[in-house]
Design an enzyme around this catalytic site. Structure first.
Site, PDB file in Angstrom:
ATOM      1  N   HIS A  92      86.727 -33.018  22.636  1.00 33.84           N
ATOM      2  CA  HIS A  92      85.829 -31.887  22.901  1.00 33.84           C
ATOM      3  C   HIS A  92      85.716 -31.635  24.398  1.00 33.84           C
ATOM      4  CE1 HIS A  92      84.192 -33.296  18.889  1.00 33.84           C
ATOM      5  NE2 HIS A  92      84.381 -32.011  18.663  1.00 33.84           N
TER       6      HIS A  92
ATOM      7  N   GLN B  92      92.780 -24.448  10.710  1.00 31.49           N
ATOM      8  CA  GLN B  92      91.552 -23.761  11.116  1.00 31.49           C
ATOM      9  C   GLN B  92      91.839 -22.795  12.268  1.00 31.49           C
ATOM     10  OE1 GLN B  92      87.586 -25.720  11.653  1.00 31.49           O
ATOM     11  NE2 GLN B  92      88.097 -25.721  13.810  1.00 31.49           N
TER      12      GLN B  92
ATOM     13  N   GLY C 177      79.265 -31.315  16.937  1.00 33.58           N
ATOM     14  CA  GLY C 177      78.674 -32.464  17.615  1.00 33.58           C
ATOM     15  C   GLY C 177      79.538 -33.704  17.457  1.00 33.58           C
TER      16      GLY C 177
ATOM     17  N   LEU D  76      92.261 -37.866  18.538  1.00 31.66           N
ATOM     18  CA  LEU D  76      90.808 -38.055  18.603  1.00 31.66           C
ATOM     19  C   LEU D  76      90.137 -37.207  17.531  1.00 31.66           C
ATOM     20  CD1 LEU D  76      89.887 -38.158  22.402  1.00 31.66           C
ATOM     21  CD2 LEU D  76      90.728 -39.958  20.910  1.00 31.66           C
ATOM     22  N   SER D  77      89.144 -37.803  16.878  1.00 29.08           N
ATOM     23  CA  SER D  77      88.398 -37.100  15.833  1.00 29.08           C
ATOM     24  C   SER D  77      87.028 -37.746  15.712  1.00 29.08           C
ATOM     25  CB  SER D  77      89.140 -37.234  14.496  1.00 29.08           C
ATOM     26  OG  SER D  77      88.274 -36.927  13.416  1.00 29.08           O
TER      27      SER D  77
ATOM     28  N   LEU E 181      80.460 -35.528  19.839  1.00 28.78           N
ATOM     29  CA  LEU E 181      81.475 -35.104  20.810  1.00 28.78           C
ATOM     30  C   LEU E 181      82.243 -36.294  21.382  1.00 28.78           C
ATOM     31  CD1 LEU E 181      79.396 -32.390  22.709  1.00 28.78           C
ATOM     32  CD2 LEU E 181      80.870 -32.111  20.698  1.00 28.78           C
TER      33      LEU E 181
HETATM   34  O1  PAF Z   1      86.121 -27.661  14.118  1.00 28.21           O
HETATM   35  C1  PAF Z   1      84.883 -27.763  13.945  1.00 28.21           C
HETATM   36  O2  PAF Z   1      84.207 -28.605  14.533  1.00 28.21           O
HETATM   37  C2  PAF Z   1      84.191 -26.824  12.977  1.00 28.21           C
HETATM   38  O3  PAF Z   1      84.999 -26.539  11.890  1.00 28.21           O
HETATM   39  C3  PAF Z   1      83.697 -25.525  13.664  1.00 28.21           C
HETATM   40  C4  PAF Z   1      84.856 -24.695  14.188  1.00 28.21           C
HETATM   41  C5  PAF Z   1      82.748 -25.872  14.783  1.00 28.21           C
HETATM   42  C6  PAF Z   1      82.948 -24.666  12.640  1.00 28.21           C
HETATM   43  O4  PAF Z   1      81.857 -25.347  12.115  1.00 28.21           O
END
Ligand code: PAF
Length: 300
Positions: A40, A159, A34, A190-191, A36
């Protein structure tokens, strides 16, 4: 624009996806926590490109398992109403926003995903349990949504690498797409965490992307020159408290001491500004100027 269907339970999710499965449509998943933003939104557009008329599902779940005690689980922004608006704008079909109990009905699962040695470097040094939590929830989301394709941002490069590895090693049968990092006009990646920065911290935060660009320039003279150039940018920003700055192979392995000119690599940085921890990364090429995807990695 039609508002995406919002579901909170596994049962509703399955029911809403049943027609698409019956029609053999491709299902796309964008897993998020979320809060967002435009980064995203770009993942949603990439998902749409991959599934055509099939459903794009966005999951919104702040996963407690990937936060260690003392990290920002409690203050992590929860903005579902705004998230739904952005999903609507991007033509998302389904938003899955489960509760913690829905995802972990028996508390933390007895069986979790062991991420292996790649989770012990870089982010893993300060966040040793983080990737176990990430991979465990991603595998659960894959099990619940059963997507054909899942889109993750390259900003969380480690990740992404671990998810790719998990999908390959555990035969998950999901196509994993890594979408390019979206940036502010001055280069800041962006974060969701950028909203924590006060104006002075926001000003200095741009040093992270500046450092990565400087490293790309310096890389024509080798790894040491790239790191020196990056460190100079980071040092110039008084509020940046560097956690790590590293150049690795694109797979995040250690670079051998002597790499031939033209070797592709990745530079990764993590730093704190006050209590906010930011990360960023870029591709670079050792021994030449620029990089193959220099034009696609944003600007600064
Ligand atoms: O990158 C993220 O927002 C989170 O690490 C993810 C991949 C949704 C897992 O919770």
């Amino acid at each position: 624009m039609t508002r995406p269907v919002l579901v909170h339970t596994r049962a509703d999710l399955a029911a809403r996806l049943a027609p698409a499965r019956a029609a053999d449509s491709r299902v796309g998943l964008v897993p998020t926590m979320g809060a967002l933003h435009e980064g995203h939104a770009s993942l949603m557009r990439v998902a749409r490109e991959h599934v055509g008329d099939g459903p794009v599902v966005v999951s919104v779940f702040v996963n407690p398992m990937q936060f260690a005690p003392g990290e920002d689980l409690d203050r992590y922004p929860r903005t579902l109403d705004d998230d739904l608006k952005l999903c609507e704008r991007e033509g998302v079909d389904l938003v899955f926003a489960p509760s913690v109990d829905e995802v972990y009905p028996q508390g933390e699962p007895m069986v979790t995903v062991e991420p292996g040695p790649l989770a012990g470097v870089l982010e893993g040094k300060t966040r040793p349990t983080h990737f176990r939590g990430v991979l465990t929830v991603v595998v659960k989301l894959f099990g619940l949504v059963r997507p054909d394709v899942a889109v993750f941002g390259q900003k969380d490069y480690q990740q992404l690498a671990l998810i790719r590895r998990m999908v390959a090693d555990l035969c998950q049968g999901v196509e994993v797409v890594g979408a390019e990092t979206e940036r502010e006009p001055d280069g800041l990646a962006l974060s969701s965490r950028n909203r924590y920065l006060d104006p002075e911290q926001r000003h200095d935060a741009v040093a992270l992307s500046r450092a990565l660009h400087a490293a790309r320039e310096g890389a024509q003279y080798g790894v040491a020159a790239a790191l020196t150039a990056a460190r100079a940018e980071l040092r110039a920003a008084k509020l940046v408290d560097l956690d790590y700055l590293a150049i690795t192979t694109p797979e995040l392995d250690e670079l051998p001491a002597d790499v031939p000119p033209g070797t592709e690599a990745r530079i990764l940085v993590a730093a704190r500004l006050g209590s906010t921890r930011l990360i960023d990364n870029m591709p670079l090429v050792i021994g030449t100027t620029g990089s193959p995807d220099v034009s696609t990695e944003g600007n600064s």
